[in-house]
Scaffold this active site. Structure first.
Site, PDB file in Angstrom:
ATOM      1  N   ARG A   1     -36.155  10.655  39.383  1.00 34.70           N
ATOM      2  CA  ARG A   1     -37.531  10.850  39.804  1.00 34.70           C
ATOM      3  C   ARG A   1     -38.427  10.399  38.653  1.00 34.70           C
ATOM      4  O   ARG A   1     -38.239  10.830  37.509  1.00 34.70           O
ATOM      5  CB  ARG A   1     -37.778  12.332  40.089  1.00 34.70           C
ATOM      6  CG  ARG A   1     -39.218  12.589  40.420  1.00 34.70           C
ATOM      7  CD  ARG A   1     -39.538  14.055  40.366  1.00 34.70           C
ATOM      8  NE  ARG A   1     -40.921  14.256  40.742  1.00 34.70           N
ATOM      9  CZ  ARG A   1     -41.677  15.235  40.273  1.00 34.70           C
ATOM     10  NH1 ARG A   1     -41.185  16.107  39.421  1.00 34.70           N
ATOM     11  NH2 ARG A   1     -42.920  15.359  40.667  1.00 34.70           N
TER      12      ARG A   1
ATOM     13  N   HIS B   1     -47.651  19.847  51.876  1.00 35.01           N
ATOM     14  CA  HIS B   1     -46.658  20.233  50.862  1.00 35.01           C
ATOM     15  C   HIS B   1     -47.340  21.303  50.008  1.00 35.01           C
ATOM     16  O   HIS B   1     -48.208  21.005  49.187  1.00 35.01           O
ATOM     17  CB  HIS B   1     -46.286  18.995  50.024  1.00 35.01           C
ATOM     18  CG  HIS B   1     -45.353  19.293  48.886  1.00 35.01           C
ATOM     19  ND1 HIS B   1     -44.064  18.816  48.834  1.00 35.01           N
ATOM     20  CD2 HIS B   1     -45.522  20.021  47.752  1.00 35.01           C
ATOM     21  CE1 HIS B   1     -43.486  19.245  47.725  1.00 35.01           C
ATOM     22  NE2 HIS B   1     -44.354  19.972  47.050  1.00 35.01           N
TER      23      HIS B   1
ATOM     24  N   GLY C   1     -46.572  24.063  47.457  1.00 38.38           N
ATOM     25  CA  GLY C   1     -45.725  24.782  46.507  1.00 38.38           C
ATOM     26  C   GLY C   1     -46.636  25.241  45.395  1.00 38.38           C
ATOM     27  O   GLY C   1     -47.843  25.455  45.618  1.00 38.38           O
ATOM     28  N   ASN C   2     -46.110  25.367  44.197  1.00 34.09           N
ATOM     29  CA  ASN C   2     -46.990  25.687  43.081  1.00 34.09           C
ATOM     30  C   ASN C   2     -48.000  24.553  42.909  1.00 34.09           C
ATOM     31  O   ASN C   2     -49.198  24.777  42.785  1.00 34.09           O
ATOM     32  CB  ASN C   2     -46.132  25.892  41.833  1.00 34.09           C
ATOM     33  CG  ASN C   2     -46.943  26.488  40.734  1.00 34.09           C
ATOM     34  OD1 ASN C   2     -47.868  27.260  40.983  1.00 34.09           O
ATOM     35  ND2 ASN C   2     -46.630  26.106  39.515  1.00 34.09           N
ATOM     36  N   GLY C   3     -47.504  23.307  42.954  1.00 35.30           N
ATOM     37  CA  GLY C   3     -48.393  22.156  43.135  1.00 35.30           C
ATOM     38  C   GLY C   3     -48.502  21.914  44.626  1.00 35.30           C
ATOM     39  O   GLY C   3     -47.556  22.227  45.361  1.00 35.30           O
TER      40      GLY C   3
ATOM     41  N   ARG D   1     -53.973  25.210  39.675  1.00 35.83           N
ATOM     42  CA  ARG D   1     -54.955  24.111  39.640  1.00 35.83           C
ATOM     43  C   ARG D   1     -56.081  24.376  40.632  1.00 35.83           C
ATOM     44  O   ARG D   1     -55.862  24.920  41.712  1.00 35.83           O
ATOM     45  CB  ARG D   1     -54.295  22.777  39.982  1.00 35.83           C
ATOM     46  CG  ARG D   1     -53.235  22.343  38.998  1.00 35.83           C
ATOM     47  CD  ARG D   1     -52.796  20.917  39.276  1.00 35.83           C
ATOM     48  NE  ARG D   1     -51.568  20.607  38.563  1.00 35.83           N
ATOM     49  CZ  ARG D   1     -50.440  20.203  39.142  1.00 35.83           C
ATOM     50  NH1 ARG D   1     -50.390  20.025  40.456  1.00 35.83           N
ATOM     51  NH2 ARG D   1     -49.378  19.958  38.424  1.00 35.83           N
TER      52      ARG D   1
ATOM     53  N   ASP E   1     -48.350  33.095  41.545  1.00 33.85           N
ATOM     54  CA  ASP E   1     -47.222  33.119  42.487  1.00 33.85           C
ATOM     55  C   ASP E   1     -47.657  33.721  43.825  1.00 33.85           C
ATOM     56  O   ASP E   1     -48.215  34.820  43.880  1.00 33.85           O
ATOM     57  CB  ASP E   1     -46.090  33.946  41.869  1.00 33.85           C
ATOM     58  CG  ASP E   1     -44.800  33.786  42.638  1.00 33.85           C
ATOM     59  OD1 ASP E   1     -43.896  33.152  42.102  1.00 33.85           O
ATOM     60  OD2 ASP E   1     -44.717  34.286  43.779  1.00 33.85           O
TER      61      ASP E   1
ATOM     62  N   ILE F   1     -44.225  27.538  49.359  1.00 41.55           N
ATOM     63  CA  ILE F   1     -45.120  28.366  50.170  1.00 41.55           C
ATOM     64  C   ILE F   1     -45.083  27.913  51.629  1.00 41.55           C
ATOM     65  O   ILE F   1     -44.931  28.729  52.547  1.00 41.55           O
ATOM     66  CB  ILE F   1     -46.557  28.306  49.589  1.00 41.55           C
ATOM     67  CG1 ILE F   1     -46.559  28.910  48.177  1.00 41.55           C
ATOM     68  CG2 ILE F   1     -47.547  29.021  50.501  1.00 41.55           C
ATOM     69  CD1 ILE F   1     -47.831  28.676  47.392  1.00 41.55           C
ATOM     70  N   GLY F   2     -45.186  26.609  51.842  1.00 38.26           N
ATOM     71  CA  GLY F   2     -45.175  26.075  53.213  1.00 38.26           C
ATOM     72  C   GLY F   2     -43.916  26.448  53.986  1.00 38.26           C
ATOM     73  O   GLY F   2     -43.950  26.661  55.187  1.00 38.26           O
ATOM     74  N   GLU F   3     -42.787  26.554  53.261  1.00 37.84           N
ATOM     75  CA  GLU F   3     -41.514  26.863  53.934  1.00 37.84           C
ATOM     76  C   GLU F   3     -41.303  28.357  54.134  1.00 37.84           C
ATOM     77  O   GLU F   3     -40.545  28.761  55.003  1.00 37.84           O
ATOM     78  CB  GLU F   3     -40.339  26.331  53.089  1.00 37.84           C
ATOM     79  CG  GLU F   3     -40.257  24.828  53.065  1.00 37.84           C
ATOM     80  CD  GLU F   3     -39.290  24.302  52.011  1.00 37.84           C
ATOM     81  OE1 GLU F   3     -38.364  25.030  51.609  1.00 37.84           O
ATOM     82  OE2 GLU F   3     -39.475  23.147  51.582  1.00 37.84           O
TER      83      GLU F   3
ATOM     84  N   GLU G   1     -36.423  16.379  48.276  1.00 41.46           N
ATOM     85  CA  GLU G   1     -36.746  15.173  47.509  1.00 41.46           C
ATOM     86  C   GLU G   1     -35.486  14.538  46.930  1.00 41.46           C
ATOM     87  O   GLU G   1     -35.381  13.323  46.818  1.00 41.46           O
ATOM     88  CB  GLU G   1     -37.729  15.532  46.387  1.00 41.46           C
ATOM     89  CG  GLU G   1     -39.107  15.856  46.941  1.00 41.46           C
ATOM     90  CD  GLU G   1     -39.974  16.669  45.991  1.00 41.46           C
ATOM     91  OE1 GLU G   1     -39.726  17.884  45.871  1.00 41.46           O
ATOM     92  OE2 GLU G   1     -40.870  16.092  45.374  1.00 41.46           O
TER      93      GLU G   1
HETATM   94  P1  AMP Z   1     -42.454  25.309  44.719  1.00 36.69           P
HETATM   95  O1  AMP Z   1     -43.388  24.765  43.692  1.00 36.69           O
HETATM   96  O2  AMP Z   1     -42.285  24.415  45.910  1.00 36.69           O
HETATM   97  O3  AMP Z   1     -41.141  25.769  44.148  1.00 36.69           O
HETATM   98  O4  AMP Z   1     -43.155  26.641  45.304  1.00 36.69           O
HETATM   99  C1  AMP Z   1     -43.416  27.757  44.496  1.00 36.69           C
HETATM  100  C2  AMP Z   1     -44.261  28.744  45.298  1.00 36.69           C
HETATM  101  O5  AMP Z   1     -43.534  29.103  46.500  1.00 36.69           O
HETATM  102  C3  AMP Z   1     -44.550  30.043  44.561  1.00 36.69           C
HETATM  103  O6  AMP Z   1     -45.915  30.380  44.736  1.00 36.69           O
HETATM  104  C4  AMP Z   1     -43.679  31.046  45.266  1.00 36.69           C
HETATM  105  O7  AMP Z   1     -44.243  32.327  45.284  1.00 36.69           O
HETATM  106  C5  AMP Z   1     -43.650  30.490  46.673  1.00 36.69           C
HETATM  107  N1  AMP Z   1     -42.512  31.036  47.418  1.00 36.69           N
HETATM  108  C6  AMP Z   1     -41.217  30.789  47.231  1.00 36.69           C
HETATM  109  N2  AMP Z   1     -40.466  31.566  48.047  1.00 36.69           N
HETATM  110  C7  AMP Z   1     -41.335  32.340  48.738  1.00 36.69           C
HETATM  111  C8  AMP Z   1     -41.220  33.347  49.732  1.00 36.69           C
HETATM  112  N3  AMP Z   1     -40.009  33.731  50.145  1.00 36.69           N
HETATM  113  N4  AMP Z   1     -42.346  33.883  50.239  1.00 36.69           N
HETATM  114  C9  AMP Z   1     -43.547  33.509  49.802  1.00 36.69           C
HETATM  115  N5  AMP Z   1     -43.736  32.562  48.863  1.00 36.69           N
HETATM  116  C10 AMP Z   1     -42.648  31.989  48.345  1.00 36.69           C
END
Ligand code: AMP
Length: 396
Positions: free
Chosen positions: A88, A205, A207-209, A238, A280, A329-331, A381
């Site tokens: 990547r 998408h 997630g944290n980002g 961010r 988080d 978060i989306g998942e 990914e």
């Molecule tokens: P990523 O950057 O894709 O790894 O996503 C991280 C974010 O996903 C963090 O804010 C986590 O709190 C959130 N996340 C991961 N698992 C869960 C879950 N089971 N329920 C709610 N949020 C989650």
């Protein structure tokens, strides 16, 4: 054929080994705290994780250790079985519109582009060099986060600023998370049993980002991150889009340099900034349950920004067949998906609240009567990196 997908950061190195073309994941792992005290090597095989605390001074040592463990654990009989390495790489600028077999010219260009991604590209290069040393005869491929978005038109990627900023310095929207957006759109087409080149899809998408992407006929037509990953929707730390004049204003009020203010927009804003509590999503939703007003504001602000982008992309795509949710978060965060979709009533979107409770597996979460399908699609990914590596090796 065994292919390893690699994601190297400044002090970490993630990897996943696949048997291709079956796309069977054999093992995944991560080396953390490279160059720091008590580095951690962990590897997950058949659902079981083994962890070692060892001294790993640099990426070359990390790569040699992980390759040795693959043999020790009998995951490969010999390193000759690894026939390709996919890396990547965050920023491919305008130079890379697709993944590419790595040679010295490619490395020079990735290095030159470090100007645009000073935290990421140099770390990616260190990872590439470490694998070149360990597996000198194995072809390596670079898969860029930006490449998928190179199909955007100037009206989407240009900022309304002096034109020379673009010609002299490359100031434009590049977009990121391209590998994830592409993977999810391919899965969306499979779930809908329609050809991707006949679909209009919006991928969220989160997630944290976090970024959104509008995809028409399998091509990215617009995305929410910009010149850097700071733009677009609010994220874990961010800010997403703000009035840029705030930067100078805060710099003067707080006596901080511009880079310090930008750093606060990158690291102290978003969920963390508004809630004052955490970046988080799980922590935030716990606080929301307790009625914490700032946490409620943080999750609602993000949902509003996402819904607004979806509205804009609906117009831009001239309609939409599917809205897809992916990443941490989306998942997983059904509460966040509900907040977002509840704002989309004007589009005739209807969430099935029961199905929305699903987590982490491909699911249609809209009602049958919904005008737009809503899909939950776990991203992958690494498998895209392995696929591209195999594709380019076969072309060579
Ligand atoms: P990523 O950057 O894709 O790894 O996503 C991280 C974010 O996903 C963090 O804010 C986590 O709190 C959130 N996340 C991961 N698992 C869960 C879950 N089971 N329920 C709610 N949020 C989650």
């Amino acid at each position: 054929m065994k292919i390893i997908a690699v994601n190297a950061g400044s002090s970490s190195l993630k990897f996943k080994l696949f048997d291709m073309p079956e796309e069977k994941k054999l093992v995944s792992g991560v080396v953390e705290r490279i160059g720091l005290k008590d580095s951690i090597f962990s590897m997950k095989q058949n659902g079981e994780t083994v962890k070692e605390i060892v001294n790993i001074p640099n990426h070359t040592v990390a790569v040699n250790l992980l390759l040795k463990r693959l043999v020790d654990k009998g995951i490969v009989d010999s390193l000759d079985e690894i026939q390709g390495v996919g890396h990547r790489v965050v920023h491919g600028g305008e130079s890379f519109k697709d993944s590419v077999i790595i040679d010295e010219d490619v490395l020079r260009e990735v290095h030159r582009l470090s100007d645009l991604a000073p935290l990421h590209n140099p770390a990616n290069l260190v990872g590439i060099r470490a694998f070149q040393k360990a597996l000198p005869d194995v072809p390596a491929v670079a898969v860029f986060d930006t490449a998928f978005h190179q199909t955007m038109e100037p009206v989407e990627y240009m900022y309304s600023v002096p034109y020379e900023w673009y010609t002299k310095y490359g100031v434009r929207k590049y977009g990121f998370h391209g590998t994830s957006h592409k993977y999810v759109s391919i899965r969306a087409a499979a779930m809908l049993e329609k050809p991707l080149d006949e679909l209009r899809v919006i991928v969220c998408h989160i997630g944290n980002g976090a970024s959104l992407c509008a995809i028409k006929d399998g091509k990215s037509v617009d995305t929410s991150m910009g010149f850097t990953p700071l733009a677009g929707i609010a994220m874990g730390t961010r800010s997403g889009d703000i009035d840029p004049a705030i930067v100078q204003f805060i710099s003067e009020k707080e006596g901080k340099r511009l880079d310090e203010v930008i750093s606060e927009l990158n690291r102290k804003s978003g969920y963390l900034g508004l809630s004052g509590l955490s970046s988080d999503s799980r922590d935030l939703w716990e606080a929301v349950e307790r009625g914490d007003q700032k946490s409620i504001l943080a999750v609602e602000k993000q949902a509003k920004m996402i819904a607004d982008y979806i509205g804009a992309y609906f117009i831009q795509l001239g309609g939409c067949d599917a809205i897809c949710f992916t990443a941490g978060i989306g998942e997983n965060a059904s509460e966040t998906r509900k907040l977002i979709v509840d704002r989309l009533g004007a589009l005739g979107v209807e969430l099935d609240y029961e199905k929305n409770l699903s987590r982490g597996k491909e699911t249609v979460i809209s009602k049958d009567t919904s005008k737009i399908k809503i899909l939950l699609i776990p991203t992958n990914e690494e498998v895209m990196i392995a696929r591209d590596t195999m594709r380019l090796m076969n072309q060579n």
